[in-house]
Scaffold this motif. Sequence first.
Motif, PDB file in Angstrom:
ATOM      1  N   UNK B   1       0.836  -1.199   0.000  1.00 23.88           N
ATOM      2  CA  UNK B   1       0.000   0.000   0.000  1.00 23.88           C
ATOM      3  C   UNK B   1       0.866   1.242   0.000  1.00 23.88           C
ATOM      4  N   UNK B   2       0.734   2.031  -1.003  1.00 22.67           N
ATOM      5  CA  UNK B   2       1.528   3.253  -0.983  1.00 22.67           C
ATOM      6  C   UNK B   2       0.845   4.288  -0.077  1.00 22.67           C
ATOM      7  N   UNK B   4      -0.255   8.040   1.378  1.00 22.28           N
ATOM      8  CA  UNK B   4      -0.797   9.237   0.755  1.00 22.28           C
ATOM      9  C   UNK B   4       0.259  10.323   0.662  1.00 22.28           C
ATOM     10  N   UNK B   8       0.523  16.139   5.869  1.00 20.79           N
ATOM     11  CA  UNK B   8       1.043  17.335   6.531  1.00 20.79           C
ATOM     12  C   UNK B   8       0.725  17.327   8.027  1.00 20.79           C
ATOM     13  N   UNK B  10      -1.076  18.442  10.566  1.00 18.45           N
ATOM     14  CA  UNK B  10      -2.339  19.174  10.586  1.00 18.45           C
ATOM     15  C   UNK B  10      -2.367  20.198  11.707  1.00 18.45           C
ATOM     16  N   UNK B  11      -1.469  20.018  12.660  1.00 20.54           N
ATOM     17  CA  UNK B  11      -1.517  20.889  13.819  1.00 20.54           C
ATOM     18  C   UNK B  11      -0.941  22.270  13.512  1.00 20.54           C
ATOM     19  N   UNK B  14      -2.993  25.504  12.808  1.00 20.27           N
ATOM     20  CA  UNK B  14      -3.954  25.988  13.782  1.00 20.27           C
ATOM     21  C   UNK B  14      -3.254  26.506  15.034  1.00 20.27           C
ATOM     22  N   UNK B 134     -20.870   1.652  24.613  1.00 18.53           N
ATOM     23  CA  UNK B 134     -19.933   1.867  23.514  1.00 18.53           C
ATOM     24  C   UNK B 134     -20.543   2.683  22.384  1.00 18.53           C
ATOM     25  N   UNK B 135     -21.824   3.047  22.479  1.00 13.87           N
ATOM     26  CA  UNK B 135     -22.445   3.725  21.348  1.00 13.87           C
ATOM     27  C   UNK B 135     -22.975   5.121  21.650  1.00 13.87           C
ATOM     28  N   UNK B 293     -15.406   2.346  27.780  1.00 15.68           N
ATOM     29  CA  UNK B 293     -15.752   1.942  26.412  1.00 15.68           C
ATOM     30  C   UNK B 293     -14.592   1.226  25.736  1.00 15.68           C
ATOM     31  N   UNK B 294     -13.346   1.506  26.161  1.00 16.53           N
ATOM     32  CA  UNK B 294     -12.194   0.850  25.547  1.00 16.53           C
ATOM     33  C   UNK B 294     -11.950  -0.525  26.146  1.00 16.53           C
ATOM     34  N   UNK B 295     -12.348  -0.687  27.383  1.00 19.49           N
ATOM     35  CA  UNK B 295     -11.988  -1.908  28.080  1.00 19.49           C
ATOM     36  C   UNK B 295     -13.053  -2.977  28.051  1.00 19.49           C
TER      37      UNK B 295
END
Lengths: 423, 296
Positions: B1-2, B4, B8, B10-11, B14, B134-135, B293-295
């Motif tokens: 997979x090449x 993108x 950049x 992104x920070x 801003x 989780x939702x 939610x992660x655990x």
Amino acid sequence: MLTASRHNRTVITARGLGKQYQLGGRDNYRALRDVLTDSTRKLFSRSADQHDVKDNIWALREVSFDIRQGEIVGVIGHNGAGKSTLLRILSRITHPTTGEFSFRGRIGSLLEVGTGFHPELTGGENIYLSGAILGMSRDEIRARFDEIVAFAEIEPFVDTPVKRFSTGMYMRLAFAVAAHLDTDILLVDEVLAVGDARFQQRCIGALENAAFEHGRTVLLVSHNMATIEKLCGRALLIDHGRLAVDGSPTEALEAYLADVPTASKPGEWIDLGDARRSGSGEARFIALRYSAGSVEQQRRVQPGASIAIDLRINTKQAMTVNHLAVSITDRRSTKLIHADVAQSGDFIRLDEGNNVFRVSLPSLALNPGRYALELRLARRRNSVVDALEPAIEFDVFSPDGADAVDPTEHGYLWTAATFDRIT
Amino acid sequence: MKSLDAPHDSRAQYSHTAGLQTAGDDVTTVRATDGVTVAVLGEALKYRELLGFLVWRDIKIRYKQTALGGAWAILQPLLSMAIFSVVFGRLAGLDSDGVPYPLFAYAALVPWTYFSTAVSQAASSLVDQERLLTKVYFPRALMPAAPVAGGLLDFAVAFALLLLMQAFYGITPGWGIVALPCFLALAVAAALGIGFWLAALNVEYRDVRYVVPFCLQALLFATPVAYSSSLVPERWRPLFGLNPMAGVIEGFRWSLFDLPGPSWAMIAVSLATTIGLLGSGYLYFARMERTFADRI
């Protein structure tokens, strides 16, 4: 920094958002036993810390953006790129590992269809329950109750428990509640992929209405590039957890399409080991081979060819699955052909180890162009074992040998048309 | 997979921090570095309507799923009372402070049944509602709080029967009855505090599911339900009060039966334990909340 105009003020700012997960942390709860054995192991192993570092992955890294009121922003990216993680952070389901974000007003999140629905409760009762859970007040729900019922077209069934609803009715009711959510910001994840085309149209209409008429801000994660292009004024492309493009949908889409694997050749096994996938992973597609039926087409698939797709599936444990599905989509993920073993009322038995299945698609009426192939293995409709969307791309060539063209110009479907003068 | 082109930073484009300058608008900021704050409590209050909906849901569903519905509110303590009366009242001949044994046991079984049901339901609340967790976001504390609040309905039904029984036996409460709501509040606080602890622990360690029924059974015998706390030597009673339900039941019997003064030392210790459990339970819960939610 902020302008006074109502439709121009910033409602979400995110700075350097990141989320780190422990691999295997989800779905793998810890039993006390593991804690005891872990601490024992740590006593004897000095490399325990290095081991921990290796198991952490960044699902999202350094993502920053500003979103203004009334914008409909699409979030695109491959499976596992971090789109859902971003929505989960913004909806405050999970906490970011780095960075921060602010939002103005209330956020409502629709990350699944029917959040908070209980099968034993009636349609009407579920409107109240689900509405309250999604963030509406009792008075708001009461005021919009009739509208929701009408939108879902379930008038005669308001007092029927939803467990007796058909899937279509259930989905319609669930989305109707969500569509009437009155929050200032809506985070939507793939829920548009439900219901029939007519209902999908109305859902899209409801979202547009929310943004244009009521000044609500919408963040929409979708795999369906056509929807994103049609609905959104701006798109974020997330790649490997990073924000790769923040611009017009066309811009983001081009970058996304440039990123998918190049077309695979027919007649040879293609390793799927590196493909992006979702699902429980109990069984996995490991390789795929497609070939056209006739000898002269074996190197170049042509319109009308019969195609055989061989799938090698590996499982550690024997199991039965109800869905083994192959879909052919265009490069914007619009499904053109969907073949599922369940359509024939059959199911698939997987033996431990490798299994090879052949899916035969007789006379594939596709015009020349590049298409994607999606694979899906699921126990039941919503219990996905392994899904690769897409697994590979392939080309259909025109019989005259010209290069593949963009089917959006020439149409997707091919037929052996003949032209004769009759007068 | 090449990869993108131009991923950049992104920070860079801003400002460094997220922040919406506002004129009295409703702006929420979430920072990775946020500590655990008690301010969450204020937010939870904003969601009290949702708490009502969750309670309403649980009650509704139970009525739809069970044949006897609300009758269980009475049957559970009543059947326990019958068994206790035979085993401890008749066979073992335990002293019941001069009150008829069935009434003596029932007066303790009503708060006990409330407590044990609330604790076990609160303990499994997060794990059982994984989909919600989780939702969608709402203050997670509502999930263990719902069964603790909802149990009060069953309590009220069972308590009404208690008053009828008292009239039947002709035992009138003294002025101490005005203190009864305080002891009920103590039971609610204890159930909530322990519920916070167990619900959060259950996300991390599913062993909790198996430990809870056993512990509740053991605690039943460490609580003066079947017997009178007067069986416990005077000097051990404050220690006995470390079990919050010991203080609750001591208080219930005292205020209902107009008995001579209860062991205030024991009740004071129970009160202190409960405050400790509630505070620590809430803090632990708040600390773990963001990773549920992660655990799970």
